[in-house]
Design an enzyme around this catalytic site. Structure first.
Site, PDB file in Angstrom:
ATOM      1  N   VAL A  89     102.736  -1.035  20.156  1.00  0.00           N
ATOM      2  CA  VAL A  89     102.543   0.184  20.937  1.00  0.00           C
ATOM      3  C   VAL A  89     103.740   1.095  20.704  1.00  0.00           C
ATOM      4  CG1 VAL A  89     102.160   1.181  23.212  1.00  0.00           C
ATOM      5  CG2 VAL A  89     101.250  -1.082  22.683  1.00  0.00           C
ATOM      6  N   GLY A 133     106.450  -1.621  22.618  1.00  0.00           N
ATOM      7  CA  GLY A 133     105.837  -2.891  22.957  1.00  0.00           C
ATOM      8  C   GLY A 133     105.217  -3.569  21.752  1.00  0.00           C
ATOM      9  N   ASP A 137      92.852 -10.689  32.046  1.00  0.00           N
ATOM     10  CA  ASP A 137      94.231 -10.928  31.581  1.00  0.00           C
ATOM     11  C   ASP A 137      95.231 -10.223  32.493  1.00  0.00           C
ATOM     12  OD1 ASP A 137      96.170 -12.058  30.011  1.00  0.00           O
ATOM     13  OD2 ASP A 137      96.100 -10.527  28.457  1.00  0.00           O
ATOM     14  N   LYS A 171      98.549   2.719  20.691  1.00  0.00           N
ATOM     15  CA  LYS A 171      98.411   1.288  20.472  1.00  0.00           C
ATOM     16  C   LYS A 171      97.760   1.062  19.111  1.00  0.00           C
ATOM     17  CE  LYS A 171      96.502  -2.824  22.767  1.00  0.00           C
ATOM     18  NZ  LYS A 171      95.774  -3.297  23.973  1.00  0.00           N
ATOM     19  N   GLY A 197     102.549  -6.901  20.960  1.00  0.00           N
ATOM     20  CA  GLY A 197     101.674  -7.914  21.515  1.00  0.00           C
ATOM     21  C   GLY A 197     100.980  -8.695  20.422  1.00  0.00           C
ATOM     22  N   SER A 198     100.128  -9.615  20.844  1.00  0.00           N
ATOM     23  CA  SER A 198      99.438 -10.459  19.869  1.00  0.00           C
ATOM     24  C   SER A 198      98.452  -9.673  19.027  1.00  0.00           C
ATOM     25  CB  SER A 198      98.716 -11.592  20.600  1.00  0.00           C
ATOM     26  OG  SER A 198      97.812 -11.069  21.562  1.00  0.00           O
ATOM     27  N   PHE A 199      98.017  -8.494  19.537  1.00  0.00           N
ATOM     28  CA  PHE A 199      96.994  -7.729  18.830  1.00  0.00           C
ATOM     29  C   PHE A 199      97.563  -6.502  18.110  1.00  0.00           C
ATOM     30  CE2 PHE A 199      94.370 -10.680  20.379  1.00  0.00           C
ATOM     31  CZ  PHE A 199      93.724 -10.503  21.592  1.00  0.00           C
ATOM     32  N   GLY A 200      98.857  -6.247  18.245  1.00  0.00           N
ATOM     33  CA  GLY A 200      99.406  -5.084  17.576  1.00  0.00           C
ATOM     34  C   GLY A 200     100.656  -4.569  18.248  1.00  0.00           C
TER      35      GLY A 200
END
Length: 708
Positions: free
Chosen positions: A423, A416, A533, A437, A418-421
């Site tokens: 996985v 995965g 979220d 993560k 995402g905007s923050f990092g």
């Protein structure tokens, strides 16, 4: 031609006109929840409706006996609901002539006399609910012939005699509730071999004997209540094999011996009540390790010794331990300090331990200096290699083990972005599969997200929340090590090209799991936590397709009453954000409820709120609302209009393309709930505890209406 006649939930009074019998075509007749009364003479006329599949006259004021003429209905009749009326007299044996019946619900009446043996010969019957009546006599031994039975609810009647051993032949049985009768004799061993049994309630009877040694076959059991009987003997060690058990009540009986340590293997347990028995010995310390256990009652036994600490014992009250005079260790509850905890004993032990402790500390310091020189940090300039400390089990894992587990953060291990990092999946040296993560430290919001998620996940423990295993943090590297979910996200399950068939019941179970997680965060935790979220990509599925809510990166703590709101600095995801959250940055419980409602509509329509076909002012919610309720099949996921089979993803139903009205009954309540949750006005949205109750009722109603 009238196909469906639904007059439920109005204020109709008077009687049901016999002229309804002239409507020969209807398949569904529902007058539930009105003020209708009189006797059931109209059933004779209705038996002329040869295509009738569902007859619901429940929650009215009908009185008198059920006429024998009920047996004249066509074998196409599958559902007969007449619960919560004022019906009296016997249950007619002629009802068994309706061989197609799947569900008989007559609870909450005043039916008396014995159950006719003929009723127990209905091979297709799946639901038999006769609770809260005045039925007498023994439970017919022929009950073992109901091979299709899924639910048998006979509680709160006046049954006597033994539980028929033949119930053990009902291999499809999921719910057996015989509480509040006067049943006697021992519990048949055959009940413990029903592999599909989920609920077993036998409380409030006069059952005797011991629990069988082998109880491990009921592998999916969720709740067991054997309280208020005359059971004796010990708790069998094999009960520790029931990994799915959440509720276990053996209170008010005559059980004895010690509490087995094997109960600590009940990893899903939430409630354990062993009060008012004759248990002796000590309380197993291992019970403190049960993550979800929050309700514990050992009062009025013969327990002794040290009261464990940690886990559920951290907040235990006197009511849960009183009546055990030999317990010690919690002075604030009025128990005496244990002898080993007295000041004299402490000094005596310390005299021998102090030299060893000193030597051990020196060894640790020396080893730390050695390892500090031996290992390098992930980037030059870092003070020391990061380590991860599990908030629960205190597992120590080095940064280098993370590198090894992810094969140096290989793309093959990437699951995965995402905007923050990113996985990654990985397997630690002890064999544990985890999701790691790794935060993007170039983003300031990523660091804030890391801190928020650590705080939130460490505070909460619930079976439907992703469990944090470890954290890793230093100036150059931040990561969360989380419980790995083998079946990915709900987003992938719903929208991937090669997605498996996902039946109504499985979708309902997934959304019920999410609702229970939110209910815990909103209403059952000391600090209210807002997720902020909610979306399908943040709902992860384990090997059993149980849903776990994840990604608390922008979660917020809420302090105050039900109407409290807070400012949220990081917005949620477009399409799922509540209007008040997206416009003014204010979040509340009702903001999460809105997101949940949008997700509920998405799961049952198959359409994302950002679907490109939704143009202009047409939102997903408005698209559904425009079709509700008369054109509901136009917006339901086409997969739900196809034939569903009773497999891992299916449901106990058949909804074919030619049978849209059946589907209306299946999903209309779900869609209505989704619309209610996603109302633009926060004041009109219902709290999550009510959402959970409604979903549970929908699930019960659904299971009682359809064939496998």
């Amino acid at each position: 031609m009238v196909d469906v006649l639904d007059l439920s939930n109005n204020s109709l009074d008077g009687t049901v006109p016999v002229t309804f019998g002239h409507l020969r075509a209807p398949r569904f007749l529902n007058v539930e929840a009105n003020n209708l009364g009189g006797e059931l003479h109209f059933l004779g006329a209705l038996s002329n409706c040869m295509h009738l599949q569902l007859l619901d006259i429940a929650k009215n004021s009908f009185m008198g006996s059920i006429p024998d003429g009920v047996g004249n209905f066509s074998n196409k009749l599958q559902i007969l609901y007449a619960h919560e009326n004022q019906l009296s007299g016997r249950l007619p044996a002629m009802m068994a002539n309706i061989s197609g019946l799947l569900a008989i619900s007559l609870y909450g009446n005043q039916l008396s006399q014995m159950i006719p043996a003929e009723i127990m010969l209905m091979e297709n019957l799946q639901i038999l609910n006769l609770r809260d009546n005045l039925l007498v006599g023994v439970i017919p031994t022929e009950v073992g012939m109901l091979r299709s039975l899924v639910e048998l609810h006979l509680y709160n009647n006046k049954f006597i005699g033994p539980i028929p051993d033949g119930i053990g032949n009902l291999s499809n049985l999921q719910s057996l509730i015989l509480s509040q009768n006067n049943l006697s004799s021992s519990i048949p061993n055959s009940l413990w071999h029903l592999k599909n049994l989920i609920l077993l309630y036998l409380s409030g009877n006069s059952l005797t004997g011991m629990l069988p040694v082998d109880t491990g076959s009921v592998q999916v059991i969720d709740q067991v209540d054997l309280s208020t009987n005359h059971l004796s003997g010990a708790i069998p060690i094999s009960l520790g094999q029931l990994q799915t058990l959440t509720y276990f009540n053996l209170s008010h009986s005559m059980l004895q011996d010690s509490i087995p340590d094997s109960l600590s293997k009940l990893t899903s347990l939430v409630t354990l009540d062993l009060s008012d028995n004759s248990f002796s010995g000590t309380i197993p310390n291992s019970l403190a390790n049960l993550t979800y256990l929050r309700d514990l009652n050992f009062s009025f036994n013969k327990l002794e010794g040290q009261i464990p600490t940690g886990g559920v014992f951290s907040n235990i009250t006197l009511d849960s331990l009183m009546g055990n005079g030999a317990l010690c260790g919690l002075p604030h509850l009025g128990f005496s300090p244990c002898a080993s905890n007295s000041q004299t004993a402490k000094l005596h032990i310390l005299k021998y331990l102090l030299p060893s402790i000193t030597a051990f500390v020196i060894c640790i310091i020396v080893l730390s200096l050695i390892f500090k020189g031996k290992f390098k940090t992930p980037k030059e300039g870092s003070a020391e290699p990061p380590t991860m400390v599990d908030a629960v089990n205190h597992i120590l894992v080095s940064y280098h083990e993370i590198v090894h587990a992810t094969r140096n953060f290989s793309r093959d291990n990437l699951i995965g972005v995402g905007s923050f990092g990113k996985v990654f999946k990985g397997r630690l040296s002890d064999g544990l599969m985890v999701a790691i993560k790794v935060l993007n430290l170039e983003s300031e919001q990523a660091s804030k997200s890391f801190d928020v998620e650590c705080q939130a996940l460490r505070m909460v423990r619930h079976r439907n929340l992703v469990r944090i295993i470890s954290t890793c943090s230093n100036p150059d590297f931040k990561a969360l090590v989380l419980q790995y979910m083998h079946n990915g996200s709900l987003e992938t399950l719903m929208h991937s090209k090669d997605r498996p068939h996902l039946g109504f019941l499985k979708r309902l179970d997934i959304m019920l799991d999410v609702a229970m997680a939110l209910e815990y965060l909103h209403h059952h935790h000391s600090d209210v936590i807002l997720h902020c979220d909610l979306k399908p990509s943040n709902v992860l599925l384990d090997e059993e397709f149980t849903a776990h809510l994840a990604d608390f990166g922008i979660a917020q703590l809420l302090i105050g009453d039900e109407t409290s709101i807070i400012s949220a600095s990081m917005p949620g995801t477009v399409g799922y954000m509540a209007p008040e959250y997206g416009s003014i940055g204010k979040a509340s419980r009702k903001s999460d409820v809105f997101s949940y409602g949008i997700m509920l509509l998405e799961v049952f329509t198959g359409k994302r709120p950002t679907d490109p076909t939704l143009v202009g002012e047409l939102s997903q919610r408005q698209w559904v609302l425009d079709a509700f309720p008369n054109r509901i099949t136009e917006v339901i996921d086409p997969d739900l209009l196809q034939e569903e089979k009773a497999d891992g993803f299916g449901a106990i139903s058949t909804c074919s393309n030619a049978d849209f009205s059946t589907l209306d009954i299946c999903v209309v309540s779900i869609v209505e709930l989704g619309l209610l949750c996603s109302n633009e006005s926060p004041d009109r949205r219902i709290p999550m505890n009510e959402v959970v109750n409604k979903l549970k009722k929908i699930r019960t109603d659904y299971n009682s209406q359809f064939d496998e």
